[in-house]
Design a protein around this motif. Structure first.
Motif, PDB file in Angstrom:
ATOM      1  N   PHE A  76      -6.159  -3.417  -7.126  1.00 15.02           N
ATOM      2  CA  PHE A  76      -4.806  -3.303  -6.565  1.00 15.02           C
ATOM      3  C   PHE A  76      -4.647  -4.128  -5.285  1.00 15.02           C
ATOM      4  O   PHE A  76      -3.564  -4.176  -4.709  1.00 15.02           O
ATOM      5  CB  PHE A  76      -4.455  -1.839  -6.288  1.00 15.02           C
ATOM      6  N   ILE A  77      -5.744  -4.714  -4.808  1.00 13.85           N
ATOM      7  CA  ILE A  77      -5.671  -5.534  -3.603  1.00 13.85           C
ATOM      8  C   ILE A  77      -5.492  -6.979  -4.054  1.00 13.85           C
ATOM      9  O   ILE A  77      -6.430  -7.605  -4.567  1.00 13.85           O
ATOM     10  CB  ILE A  77      -6.934  -5.343  -2.734  1.00 13.85           C
TER      11      ILE A  77
ATOM     12  N   GLN B 255       0.820  -1.215   0.000  1.00 14.22           N
ATOM     13  CA  GLN B 255       0.000   0.000   0.000  1.00 14.22           C
ATOM     14  C   GLN B 255       0.859   1.273   0.000  1.00 14.22           C
ATOM     15  O   GLN B 255       0.542   2.247  -0.679  1.00 14.22           O
ATOM     16  CB  GLN B 255      -0.953  -0.029   1.201  1.00 14.22           C
TER      17      GLN B 255
ATOM     18  N   LEU C 174     -11.035   7.766  -5.187  1.00 16.60           N
ATOM     19  CA  LEU C 174     -11.510   8.571  -6.330  1.00 16.60           C
ATOM     20  C   LEU C 174     -10.394   9.333  -7.023  1.00 16.60           C
ATOM     21  O   LEU C 174     -10.644  10.043  -8.001  1.00 16.60           O
ATOM     22  CB  LEU C 174     -12.642   9.515  -5.891  1.00 16.60           C
TER      23      LEU C 174
ATOM     24  N   SER D 227      -3.860   8.647  -1.327  1.00 19.65           N
ATOM     25  CA  SER D 227      -2.754   9.451  -1.861  1.00 19.65           C
ATOM     26  C   SER D 227      -3.050  10.929  -1.617  1.00 19.65           C
ATOM     27  O   SER D 227      -3.989  11.496  -2.195  1.00 19.65           O
ATOM     28  CB  SER D 227      -2.581   9.172  -3.366  1.00 19.65           C
TER      29      SER D 227
ATOM     30  N   MET E  13      -3.047  13.082  -4.804  1.00 18.64           N
ATOM     31  CA  MET E  13      -4.247  12.895  -5.639  1.00 18.64           C
ATOM     32  C   MET E  13      -5.419  13.636  -4.993  1.00 18.64           C
ATOM     33  O   MET E  13      -6.189  14.325  -5.672  1.00 18.64           O
ATOM     34  CB  MET E  13      -4.598  11.405  -5.775  1.00 18.64           C
TER      35      MET E  13
ATOM     36  N   GLU F 163      -9.481   8.856  -0.155  1.00 24.16           N
ATOM     37  CA  GLU F 163      -8.343   8.654  -1.058  1.00 24.16           C
ATOM     38  C   GLU F 163      -7.040   8.648  -0.227  1.00 24.16           C
ATOM     39  O   GLU F 163      -6.758   9.607   0.472  1.00 24.16           O
ATOM     40  CB  GLU F 163      -8.341   9.801  -2.096  1.00 24.16           C
TER      41      GLU F 163
ATOM     42  N   MET G 294     -11.698   1.341 -10.323  1.00 21.06           N
ATOM     43  CA  MET G 294     -10.310   0.974 -10.595  1.00 21.06           C
ATOM     44  C   MET G 294      -9.468   1.005  -9.314  1.00 21.06           C
ATOM     45  O   MET G 294      -8.360   1.523  -9.304  1.00 21.06           O
ATOM     46  CB  MET G 294      -9.686   1.910 -11.656  1.00 21.06           C
TER      47      MET G 294
ATOM     48  N   VAL H 227     -14.886   6.066  -3.146  1.00 25.73           N
ATOM     49  CA  VAL H 227     -13.699   5.404  -2.588  1.00 25.73           C
ATOM     50  C   VAL H 227     -12.585   5.336  -3.634  1.00 25.73           C
ATOM     51  O   VAL H 227     -12.819   4.900  -4.761  1.00 25.73           O
ATOM     52  CB  VAL H 227     -14.057   3.969  -2.133  1.00 25.73           C
TER      53      VAL H 227
ATOM     54  N   TYR I 199     -19.615   6.519 -16.472  1.00 28.02           N
ATOM     55  CA  TYR I 199     -20.275   7.590 -15.711  1.00 28.02           C
ATOM     56  C   TYR I 199     -21.695   7.822 -16.218  1.00 28.02           C
ATOM     57  O   TYR I 199     -22.614   8.058 -15.440  1.00 28.02           O
ATOM     58  CB  TYR I 199     -19.502   8.910 -15.809  1.00 28.02           C
TER      59      TYR I 199
ATOM     60  N   LEU J 294       2.133   1.835  -3.449  1.00 19.88           N
ATOM     61  CA  LEU J 294       1.009   2.257  -4.293  1.00 19.88           C
ATOM     62  C   LEU J 294       0.728   3.753  -4.068  1.00 19.88           C
ATOM     63  O   LEU J 294       0.538   4.516  -5.020  1.00 19.88           O
ATOM     64  CB  LEU J 294      -0.213   1.413  -3.924  1.00 19.88           C
TER      65      LEU J 294
HETATM   66  C1  LIG Z   1      -6.365   3.895 -10.934  1.00 22.23           C
HETATM   67  S1  LIG Z   1      -6.724   5.122  -9.724  1.00 22.23           S
HETATM   68  C2  LIG Z   1      -8.441   5.410 -10.047  1.00 22.23           C
HETATM   69  C3  LIG Z   1      -8.893   6.782  -9.635  1.00 22.23           C
HETATM   70  C4  LIG Z   1     -10.344   7.087  -9.962  1.00 22.23           C
HETATM   71  N1  LIG Z   1     -11.260   6.228  -9.241  1.00 22.23           N
HETATM   72  C5  LIG Z   1     -10.595   6.990 -11.444  1.00 22.23           C
HETATM   73  O1  LIG Z   1     -11.315   6.061 -11.866  1.00 22.23           O
HETATM   74  O2  LIG Z   1     -10.082   7.825 -12.193  1.00 22.23           O
HETATM   75  C6  LIG Z   1      -6.773   4.190  -8.201  1.00 22.23           C
HETATM   76  C7  LIG Z   1      -6.935   5.058  -6.987  1.00 22.23           C
HETATM   77  O3  LIG Z   1      -7.206   4.220  -5.860  1.00 22.23           O
HETATM   78  C8  LIG Z   1      -6.482   4.699  -4.743  1.00 22.23           C
HETATM   79  N2  LIG Z   1      -6.295   3.566  -3.815  1.00 22.23           N
HETATM   80  C9  LIG Z   1      -5.332   2.624  -3.817  1.00 22.23           C
HETATM   81  N3  LIG Z   1      -5.519   1.756  -2.801  1.00 22.23           N
HETATM   82  C10 LIG Z   1      -6.633   2.144  -2.153  1.00 22.23           C
HETATM   83  C11 LIG Z   1      -7.349   1.652  -1.022  1.00 22.23           C
HETATM   84  N4  LIG Z   1      -6.950   0.566  -0.351  1.00 22.23           N
HETATM   85  N5  LIG Z   1      -8.459   2.311  -0.620  1.00 22.23           N
HETATM   86  C12 LIG Z   1      -8.883   3.418  -1.289  1.00 22.23           C
HETATM   87  N6  LIG Z   1      -8.242   3.927  -2.367  1.00 22.23           N
HETATM   88  C13 LIG Z   1      -7.136   3.298  -2.795  1.00 22.23           C
HETATM   89  C14 LIG Z   1      -5.179   5.215  -5.342  1.00 22.23           C
HETATM   90  O4  LIG Z   1      -4.504   6.094  -4.487  1.00 22.23           O
HETATM   91  C15 LIG Z   1      -5.671   5.851  -6.637  1.00 22.23           C
HETATM   92  O5  LIG Z   1      -5.998   7.201  -6.480  1.00 22.23           O
END
Ligand SMILES: C[S@@+](CC[C@H](N)C(=O)[O-])C[C@H]1O[C@@H](n2cnc3c(N)ncnc32)[C@H](O)[C@@H]1O
Length: 236
Positions: free
Chosen positions: A124-125, A3, A53, A77, A80, A75, A120, A51, A32, A6
């Motif tokens: 990542f999990i 994490q 976002l 980051s 971001m 968020e 998206m 979540v 959307y 990331l």
């Molecule tokens: C590929 S981006 C997508 C951003 C947005 N949702 C979009 O569709 O444009 C993934 C986002 O998820 C956030 N992220 C990563 N791990 C996360 C977690 N465990 N919980 C919430 N957000 C997370 C990242 O920081 C990043 O901003």
């Protein structure tokens, strides 16, 4: 990627994220566009949890269309989220948003939400149980039968369909026919850092995370999206 790595990656991408993703905009616009109809049953003063976002594209879309809705933006980051907050100020809906730099799990106790978006992010999990718990945390922040809309990259990795989609996907990103090497590079990066699972498996994870049967309403390339209603299922 853990994490922390990331977060560092997205912190680095924050200032250029929008321009870098211009090529993908039509894919997300299609997603959307349908939100409005999926959320058509929500009350006039709905409260939406967004979540992961990022720089807030989904928030901007919804906040501009629904002037009475309020939003919780989650968020991890910081960079971001700063861009997202600035965008909300520029577009005039920051007053209807509360911004949380962190995770759904670290969100202070507050009123439950009518709906949630998560685009998206869960991909990542990597560990399945953790991914299921991620959806469980969202489910816990929703009212009974609250609506989740979730999107992720999804496919049966290695299948004929995956290989064919990968060629067109990488070509789209490069806006050209790309080399076998570039395709292999994307495949290897995904294999390491992104949990691309077949749609049925993603559906099952969402369901085990506390939702009724997810309905897939969208696919564009590898991007798949589902909606589901908050329910009382338990992770197992
Ligand atoms: C590929 S981006 C997508 C951003 C947005 N949702 C979009 O569709 O444009 C993934 C986002 O998820 C956030 N992220 C990563 N791990 C996360 C977690 N465990 N919980 C919430 N957000 C997370 C990242 O920081 C990043 O901003």
């Amino acid at each position: 990627m853990n994490q922390e790595e990331l977060n560092a990656l997205f912190n680095k991408q924050a200032s250029t994220y929008e321009t870098q993703h211009t090529k993908l905009a039509p894919i997300h616009d299609g997603l959307y566009f349908q939100l409005e109809w999926i959320f058509s049953e929500l009350p006039r003063s709905a409260h939406i949890l967004c979540v992961g976002l990022g720089i807030g594209a989904e928030l901007s879309y919804l906040a501009n269309r629904f002037p009475n809705w309020r939003f919780t933006a989650v968020e991890p980051s910081g960079a971001m989220l700063d861009v997202c907050r600035q965008k909300a100020q520029n577009e005039g809906y920051a007053g209807r948003c509360s911004f949380h730099e962190g995770y759904v799990e670290t969100l202070p106790e507050a009123e439950l939400h009518d709906a949630a978006t998560c685009f998206m992010v869960s991909q990542f999990i990597l560990a399945e149980e953790a991914r299921c718990n991620f959806f469980r945390a969202i489910s816990d922040k929703l009212k009974p039968a609250g609506i989740l809309v979730s999107a992720d990259l999804s496919s049966a990795v290695g299948s004929f369909e995956y290989k064919e989609l990968l060629k067109t996907w990488v070509s789209m990103l490069h806006a050209a026919n790309v080399s076998a090497e570039a395709i292999e590079k994307t495949h290897s990066a995904w294999a390491k850092d992104v949990a691309i699972l077949p749609p049925e498996e993603v559906k099952s994870i969402i369901k085990r995370g506390g939702f009724g049967t997810p309905v897939q309403f969208y696919q564009s390339g590898f991007v798949h999206a589902w909606f589901a209603k908050q329910s009382q299922y338990v992770c197992a």
